[in-house]
Structure formats: C-alpha cells, structure tokens
Motif scaffolding. Structure first.
Motif, short mmCIF file in Angstrom:
data_model
loop_
_atom_site.label_atom_id
_atom_site.label_comp_id
_atom_site.label_asym_id
_atom_site.label_seq_id
_atom_site.Cartn_x
_atom_site.Cartn_y
_atom_site.Cartn_z
N ALA A 185 1.08 -1.13 0.00
CA ALA A 185 0.01 0.21 -0.13
C ALA A 185 0.73 1.32 0.00
O ALA A 185 0.60 2.15 -0.97
CB ALA A 185 -0.85 -0.09 1.21
N THR A 186 1.92 1.44 0.81
CA THR A 186 2.73 2.59 0.93
C THR A 186 3.55 2.75 -0.20
O THR A 186 3.83 3.80 -0.75
CB THR A 186 3.24 2.60 2.25
OG1 THR A 186 4.15 1.47 2.27
CG2 THR A 186 2.46 2.65 3.36
N THR A 187 3.94 1.49 -0.85
CA THR A 187 4.54 1.30 -2.07
C THR A 187 3.97 2.23 -3.21
O THR A 187 4.21 2.90 -3.85
CB THR A 187 5.01 0.16 -2.38
OG1 THR A 187 5.91 -0.20 -1.55
CG2 THR A 187 5.86 -0.01 -3.84
N LEU A 188 2.60 1.72 -3.33
CA LEU A 188 1.63 2.11 -4.48
C LEU A 188 1.38 3.68 -4.17
O LEU A 188 1.73 4.32 -5.00
CB LEU A 188 0.41 1.46 -4.16
CG LEU A 188 -0.60 1.91 -5.33
CD1 LEU A 188 -0.30 2.00 -6.76
CD2 LEU A 188 -1.84 1.33 -4.93
N LEU A 189 1.41 4.26 -3.02
CA LEU A 189 0.82 5.50 -2.61
C LEU A 189 2.35 6.18 -3.12
O LEU A 189 2.21 7.38 -3.94
CB LEU A 189 0.71 5.72 -1.17
CG LEU A 189 0.37 7.34 -0.81
CD1 LEU A 189 -0.56 8.12 -1.89
CD2 LEU A 189 -0.15 7.41 0.54
N ALA A 190 3.53 5.87 -2.56
CA ALA A 190 4.63 6.46 -3.02
C ALA A 190 4.77 6.55 -4.46
O ALA A 190 5.39 7.82 -4.87
CB ALA A 190 5.91 6.09 -2.11
N GLN A 191 4.48 5.79 -5.00
CA GLN A 191 4.81 5.65 -6.66
C GLN A 191 3.84 6.72 -7.29
O GLN A 191 4.27 7.12 -8.21
CB GLN A 191 4.60 4.27 -7.20
CG GLN A 191 5.73 3.32 -6.73
CD GLN A 191 5.26 1.87 -7.18
OE1 GLN A 191 4.26 1.60 -7.44
NE2 GLN A 191 6.62 1.05 -7.27
N LYS A 192 2.73 6.82 -6.75
CA LYS A 192 1.73 7.61 -7.34
C LYS A 192 2.23 9.22 -6.98
O LYS A 192 1.98 10.10 -7.93
CB LYS A 192 0.44 7.27 -6.97
CG LYS A 192 -0.42 6.20 -7.52
CD LYS A 192 -0.59 6.10 -8.90
CE LYS A 192 -1.38 4.67 -9.36
NZ LYS A 192 -1.76 4.90 -10.75
N ILE A 193 2.59 9.58 -5.93
CA ILE A 193 3.04 10.78 -5.56
C ILE A 193 4.32 11.15 -6.71
O ILE A 193 4.43 12.34 -7.27
CB ILE A 193 3.48 10.81 -4.04
CG1 ILE A 193 2.20 10.76 -3.58
CG2 ILE A 193 4.27 12.15 -3.87
CD1 ILE A 193 2.53 10.61 -1.74
N ILE A 194 5.24 10.00 -6.56
CA ILE A 194 6.33 10.44 -7.77
C ILE A 194 5.90 10.74 -9.09
O ILE A 194 6.50 11.77 -9.86
CB ILE A 194 7.41 9.15 -7.34
CG1 ILE A 194 8.19 9.27 -5.97
CG2 ILE A 194 8.54 9.17 -8.54
CD1 ILE A 194 8.80 8.06 -5.75
N GLU A 195 5.05 9.85 -9.63
CA GLU A 195 4.70 9.89 -10.84
C GLU A 195 3.86 11.25 -11.33
O GLU A 195 4.01 11.83 -12.29
CB GLU A 195 3.42 8.76 -11.13
CG GLU A 195 3.08 8.72 -12.64
CD GLU A 195 2.12 7.72 -12.62
OE1 GLU A 195 0.85 7.80 -13.43
OE2 GLU A 195 1.89 6.50 -12.04
#
Length: 831
Positions: free
Chosen positions: A156-166
C-alpha cells in the motif's frame, strides 16, 4: 463497485421493550448498566455528571445507577470529539478492552462531566460495540473490476509513494493534493506538514478546518497579526456580559454552557445577548435574543460599533495606544444607524441599541462565536468586527474579556499551530523569507524547498468566483493527480456534493488517484477511493491535543489499535506511523524527497520524540510550546501556550500588555510588509477594519422562497463517521430532518413525520418534517451530519438522498475560502 466483506459481530442495541418505553416516555433512556438516565424536556441541553445527568438549564443533578463494575483500570485522556477539550478517563476491563468512559474530576475544563457523545466514546473502538460497519484492519486497493482486494502495508505505501512520484514527475508537486482533519494529534499534524511541504513540496494542502473555522483564523491574523483565541474558559466566571453570536453552546458545547449557566446564577449575574436566526436552547435562555436574517452579521456588527462610538462607550486611551485605523472605522460605521441596520437584519432598532448599551456599559465582555459566524456571508469580516468591538472598548487581555472563537473539532487548533495543512509550522508566514529559511534550516532541507506562498483551499466553484482556485476546481480540470484524504469525510461535508461526486466518479477519466485513510469500513469517502489505508484512532494512540483555549492536553493510548495481532502486514496503524511509512518510502525511492543528510524527513513514529522536535520548531514563536513536556502536561491537566521553560504556565491570556503580533518580523500573515494590518511603525498595534455589509450571493425568491440553514445536533459529530456506529446515539437521532415553522408547515399541508422534498438550484433531498418554533416563517434548518452513500444508510433511507450538502452552495468567503453553508435558497414540497 463492490464493498469488501467483513465478519459481522452481534451488536446489542436497545431492546424492543426499551424502545417502546422510550417512545412512550421520552424522558426515560434505559440500557445496559445505565438504568436511570433522566433526559429533560430539552435533551440536547444536558451533560453527563459521572453516571448522572446535569440539566444545564436548571443546574439540577440526578445521579445514575452506574457502578462501572467491569472496569479494572482507568486511563486518563482527553475527548476526541469537539474542541472544548474535556478531560476523560477510559475504563479498561480485565481483557484489555475499553468498556466505559467517565469525566476526569481533576480536569479544570469539565470537572468530571462529559456530554452524551463523550459518555459513549469507548463504543467506537471495537467491532463488538458498533451498530453498523466494522473497524478497518486491512489496506485495500481496487482491482481491474473495481472490487476491493486486501494488500499488505508494504504494498500500500509503495503504491502511494509511486503515485506521488509519478504525479510530481508529470504534473509537478502541486498536483499532489493532501486533505486532512481536525482530529489528529499535534505530532501527526507536524509530521504531515513536514512531509507535504518539505518532502513532496506541494502547496496543495488543506484540511476540513477550512470548513470549520478559517474565518476565525483570517480574522485574527489580519487584526492581531496572528491566529489564536486571546481568552480562556476562566473568563466565563469573570465577565459581566456574554455576547454569543452564531453559537449554540447549550446543545453543541455543553461544558462551556454549564459554566455560563453557573456564572449567570452567581452574584455577578452577567447579561447574555444571543445572535442567531434560530430560537435555539441557548437563545431561549438569553436576556436578549437578536433573531436576525441570515447573512446579515456584518450589518449588525457595524450597527453595534456605530452605537458604541456614537454614545462614547469606548476606551479612547486604549484605542490611541494600541490600535490603528480608528478614524476609518468610525467613518464607515456612521451610516449604520439602528434604523438602517434594522432594515437589513429584520431586528428592532431598540434591540440593537440595547445590545450595544449592555456591551458598552459592562466592565468586562466575553464574546463567543463559531459556525454561525464563520459559515455565513462575510465570515472573516464579522470576526474582524467582533475583534474591533473588543479593541475600541478595551475589553481584551484581562479576566472576563476576550473575543473567543471556538471550533468544532478536537484539535483544529493543533493543525493551525503545527502546520499540518494550510498553515506553516509555528505560525510562520509563507511570504516572509526569513520565516521560510528558518524552517528549512530546522528541517535540514535545501533552501527553496518549502513553497513560498499560501496553499490551495479544498473547495470553490470557479464559475462563481473565478479568482479562487481549489482542489475541487483542479479535479474539474483534471490537474489534480493524487488526492490523499485522511481522517475526514468530504463525500458528506463539502458543499454542492452532486458536482463533487461527479468529479470523483470512476466514469470520469480526469479523476485523480484517490487515497482514503480512515478508521471504519465502509465510510462514505471510500465510495470514490482507489486505495484505502486503515488507521488507528482516539484511545489507540498517544499524542497532544490543543483545545479552543490554547490548552494542550495529553491523550493517552488505552488499548491496542484494532488488528494489532495482524501486524506488520495488516492491522490499523496510527496516522503518525502511516505518515512515516510514506515518508520513508519516498526517501528510499527518490533522492528529491530526502533531507540534506540523505534521510527521510519524518524522523520518528514515537509521539513523544516527535513532540520534542516540534517544541524546538515552536521555540520563540507565537505558539511557543518549548516549556511543555508530556509529564508536565499530564501533571497540570493541560498547559496553555505560550509556554517557555522560564514561564511554563504563562499562557492563560494573550495581549494583556496591549502588544499584538502585527510587526512584520513576527506577523503570521501578509504577502508584504505593506499589508494593511502590518504596523508600519513597528509598535505592535492591532488593526481596526472598516468594511461594508455585502448581501449574500443567493437569496430567496418566488421560485426558491425559503432560507436554508444547516448545523449540528448534540447526538452526532460532523459526518457521523463515528457517531452513527453508536446504537444509543443513533436511536436518539436516527435520520435527517427539516425544521419547518408552524405557519409554513400549515401552508404546505405538512405535519411532523411527513416526507418533504427540499430542492435548491444544485440538488434535492427527501427528509422528514419536524414542525417547530425554532425557525422563523420563511426559513428551514437541516442537520449537516447525514450522508447517503453507505449501504446501511441507503437501506435505512429506502434509497432517498438525505445529505443536506447536495443543496448547499459552493460559494466561499473572499478572504478565508470558507464555504457559506449557513444560507442559500430552497423550495419545499410534500413528497
């Protein structure tokens, strides 16, 4: 979209016999151990005293048969609902479960008393006590079919971090929107502010305090130079005149009301003026009720100021020494004679004169105000004029005298202080390069990291106000790429909900990636989420809470977070822990989100460690907490700021010396040193605003002939995310309704209990009628708490839309960006 399935637990609610008795005798409320709770004719004006009841209108007590037999230990904490800051004790049984709440008799705010929400607060913690829904334990994401799937916290936190970076890569950091709460701890707000402004570098941050008390913040900042109510609760016992405008403490803030009633029964016998378009329980107790037309607060305040000046009920020495712009104020209000103001407000001219006389001739005056001011037309200007009333009479900075804002949520003050959303940590000014550089140094980030300008507010309608951008406007345009909603429920609380729901619809290709971080499953905002993060709540974590009088209380963890046995992959984590997880992931994935030492900006998930860091950030600032420790906060049942090591308990009142925070180096607000309220001579003087009344943008006409007012009831809290789970609270106020005057009900052919269709230019709802003398003819009132998206609500309402914010207008205050929920035009028909 599918709803994630959870095991259900049997919930013991009222028995059918008890419900029958309750309907036959409304003053009897029996359940479980509490077998003698006597509710007076005005249920909503009462507060629990230990196991008994205090009728706040009479002061009489009736003790209950309540032995707390299952409690083996009590954990001292503070209430997680409104901003009064009542001290509580949470009762824990032998199994480590919370089974009771009682007031902390040693706490100065409430002296052992709690309101009906506080009495049942333990029932929101565990599934077995919930009427509906479940505590959320699993991070979830939607699959390709739109169904929820459990995922681990790492995923979950990986997905959120990736979306923020994207989003940062493709649309810039401001495309990441963070919308949070008024219910977190100082430690959580501080960490989220640090993550958002120092790591993500977004200026698209706001909280639902924007909907609650933004007008108070901007009114204070542009009058005194900084936020923060100047007075304290002890002023209640030391005043000669209460001026209560746009507030209903008898129903909304019972422990404040208890103290007001006791003060009025004392030998001092202060007068009480109540300004409210409704005839509330507070208004019924007033010496003078000013039942004005909606949206006319500014005209009334100008009228009171005109009378104060015309009759020389002012303190010229104080004005000359400590204020600026008096001549312009006097010239502006000269036209607002009692007769002229009566024509605007619908009040009798003699009542306006009487109110001014009582205020002007009382040695000490204490004003209290909340949503009836903040959410009405000219909210910021009204706060400025209330402050001006105190400044020109010199009734500020001493026992019994202050303009006192109160807020709707437990820690809205904390968000403002720690910079968790729209503010900057420590009451710093976004536009003062020295303030920005100082904070960047404390955070060890590269100069130029923190956005050097104010943040984007959560909502506005660009068609109505083209110069006020917002997150909702960004959704409409498709420029908001990530929308992280934490501990708040905008799918119930934002205005003009039909449009908001359309922007977030899964059929809209421009919608952002939506993250919802909350404590129950289901809850309304989950309806539009792509990712759900389960959070721990009050009673499950430790941290500090600033209440309305600037008193910082310590809320202690009493039980383990729900799903604790499922860690580390699942289970609820505190919001502080979640913020740290995301900060750590961003730092690990991309150097741009690290500090200059190469680390994560959020250094710890231990609340006391974070508090000690925050203390350093606050040192020397207006909201200085450097003198506080967890130990001395607990020992003193809370400490008000400013608190320094040399004067730990020195924060009871502000501005006792007549010096304000209007010098440029100290001011919290102002784009340049030439802002009107910045003292050009560096003399720390307050600024007196001269403003005109402006009519609301929408008024009743032949098609939409009724004023709509919205507000709260004591049994529920905000969007009912918590309180609709508690069977006892639900049974007291089970569904939404519309208050209609006797005359209007007769004309419509409606009686109490009939279904009524209420329609505005934006939407329509169908709710039950409540015929009452609380509202005037031509006006209606609907509570704000009820949503209509959750499956249980859909079933209980037979599919009817009932959320009042489908009707409200997305028009915001020109200065503070707060929506004017308190008035728009509607029509009614029998459904």
């Amino acid at each position: 979209m599918a709803t994630h399935k959870h095991d259900r637990h049997p919930v013991k609610v009222f028995t059918q016999t008890e419900l029958k008795e309750l309907k036959q005798e409304p003053q009897l409320c029996n359940h479980e151990r509490r077998t003698f709770l006597k509710w007076g004719a005005l249920l909503t004006s009462q507060a629990i005293v230990g196991g008994g009841v205090l009728n706040l209108l009479t002061g009489e007590e009736a003790m209950a048969d309540d032995t707390f037999v299952n409690v083996v230990s009590w954990v001292k904490s503070v209430c997680g609902y409104c901003s009064v800051g009542c001290g509580l004790e949470i009762g824990i049984n032998a199994a480590g479960t919370a089974v009771a709440v009682r007031g902390n008799a040693a706490h100065p705010t409430n002296a052992g008393r709690v309101c009906v929400k506080g009495l049942y607060e333990h029932k929101i913690l565990a599934d077995q006590d919930l009427r509906v829904g479940s505590r959320a334990k699993y991070p979830m994401s939607r699959d390709a079919s739109g169904n929820w799937q459990n995922i681990t916290w790492d995923e979950a936190t990986t997905l959120l971090a990736q979306k923020i970076i994207e989003a940062s890569n493709t649309a810039g950091p401001d495309s990441v929107g963070i919308y949070n709460t008024g219910q977190w701890t100082i430690e959580e707000y501080y960490s989220m502010g640090k993550l958002g402004k120092g790591a993500i570098k977004t200026s698209t941050m706001d909280s639902n305090t924007r909907l609650c008390m933004a007008a108070a913040v901007y009114g204070y900042m542009s009058t005194f130079g900084s936020d923060g109510p100047p007075g304290c609760y002890d002023d209640i016992e030391n005043t000669d005149c209460f001026f209560l405008i746009g507030t209903n403490p008898a129903e909304m803030h019972p422990q404040v009301w208890r103290r007001i009633i006791q003060a009025r029964r004392s030998a001092r016998a202060p007068k009480m003026i109540v300004v409210d378009p409704r005839r509330t329980a507070t208004a019924r107790s007033a010496d003078l009720h000013l039942q004005l037309r909606p949206g006319t607060n500014v005209a009334l305040m100008n009228g009171i100021l005109q009378q104060l000046i015309a009759n020389n009920w002012i303190d010229s020495a104080y004005i000359n020494a400590h204020t600026r712009n008096f001549s312009a104020l006097a010239a502006k209000v000269a036209a607002y004679t009692p007769t002229y103001v009566a024509g605007i407000t619908g009040l009798a001219a003699v009542d306006i004169q009487t109110a001014a006389q009582w205020i002007g001739q009382s040695p000490e005056v204490w004003s209290m105000f909340i949503q009836g001011v903040y959410q009405s037309m000219g909210g910021t200007d009204t706060v400025r004029l209330i402050c001006a009333m105190h400044l020109i009479t010199g009734t500020i900075g001493r026992p019994g005298s202050a303009p006192f804002s109160i807020t709707g949520q437990a820690t809205a003050m904390s968000n403002r202080e720690a910079g968790g959303s729209s503010a900057l940590a420590g009451y710093r000014n976004y536009y003062n390069p020295t303030h920005i550089a100082e904070l960047e140094q404390l955070w060890n980030v590269t100069p130029g990291t923190i956005p050097p300008h104010g943040t984007t507010v959560v909502t506005s309608d660009i068609d109505l106000q083209p110069t006020i951008p917002s997150m909702v406007d960004m959704m409409r345009k498709g420029t908001l790429k990530v929308y992280w909603v934490a501990c708040t429920n905008p799918s119930v609380t934002l205005p003009d909900l039909d449009k908001y729901h359309d922007y977030l619809s899964f059929s809209n290709p421009a919608r952002p990636f939506v993250v919802v971080q909350d404590i129950f499953d289901p809850m309304e905002s989950m309806h539009f989420a792509d990712l759900f993060l389960p959070a721990a709540q009050w009673g499950e974590k430790t941290g500090t809470y600033t209440c309305s009088e600037r008193r910082v209380n310590l809320g202690r963890q009493a039980v383990q977070p729900v799903g604790f046995d499922l860690r580390p992959n699942y289970g609820a984590y505190s919001d502080l822990e979640i913020i740290k997880m995301v900060s750590d992931k961003l730092a690990a994935f991309d150097f741009r989100f690290r500090d200059q030492a190469g680390g994560s900006l959020v250094k710890s998930a231990d609340p006391e460690t974070v508090f000690n860091e925050w203390k350093q950030v606050s040192t020397g600032k207006i909201c200085d907490m450097s003198g506080m420790t967890y130990a001395n906060i607990a020992a003193n049942s809370g400490i008000a700021w400013p608190s320094t090591p040399a004067n730990v308990l020195g924060g009871k009142r502000l501005y006792a010396d007549g010096l304000f925070n209007t010098n440029w180096g100290r001011a919290q607000y102002g784009k340049t040193p030439t802002a009107a309220w910045i003292d050009p001579d560096g003399l720390s003087r307050a600024y007196l605003w001269a403003v005109d009344y402006v009519a609301p943008p929408e008024v009743p006409n032949s098609t939409y002939p009724f004023w709509l007012n919205t507000g709260r009831v004591i049994e529920h809290f905000h969007s009912r995310t918590k309180t609709k789970r508690v069977a006892q609270l639900h049974e007291m106020a089970p569904e939404n309704y519309v208050e209609i005057s006797t005359a209007d009900a007769s004309a419509l052919g409606v009686v109490t209990g009939n279904l009524v269709k209420v329609t505005s230019r934006r939407g329509e709802i169908v709710v039950k009628a409540k015929v009452t003398d609380t509202v005037k003819a031509g006006a209606v009132f609907i509570p704000m708490h009820f949503g209509d998206l959750d499956p249980i609500d859909v079933a209980e309402n037979n599919g009817r839309k009932v959320s009042v914010n489908r009707l409200t207008m997305n028009y915001v205050d020109k200065d503070c960006g707060q929506p004017i929920y308190k008035h728009c035009a509607v029509k009614l028909s029998k459904a």
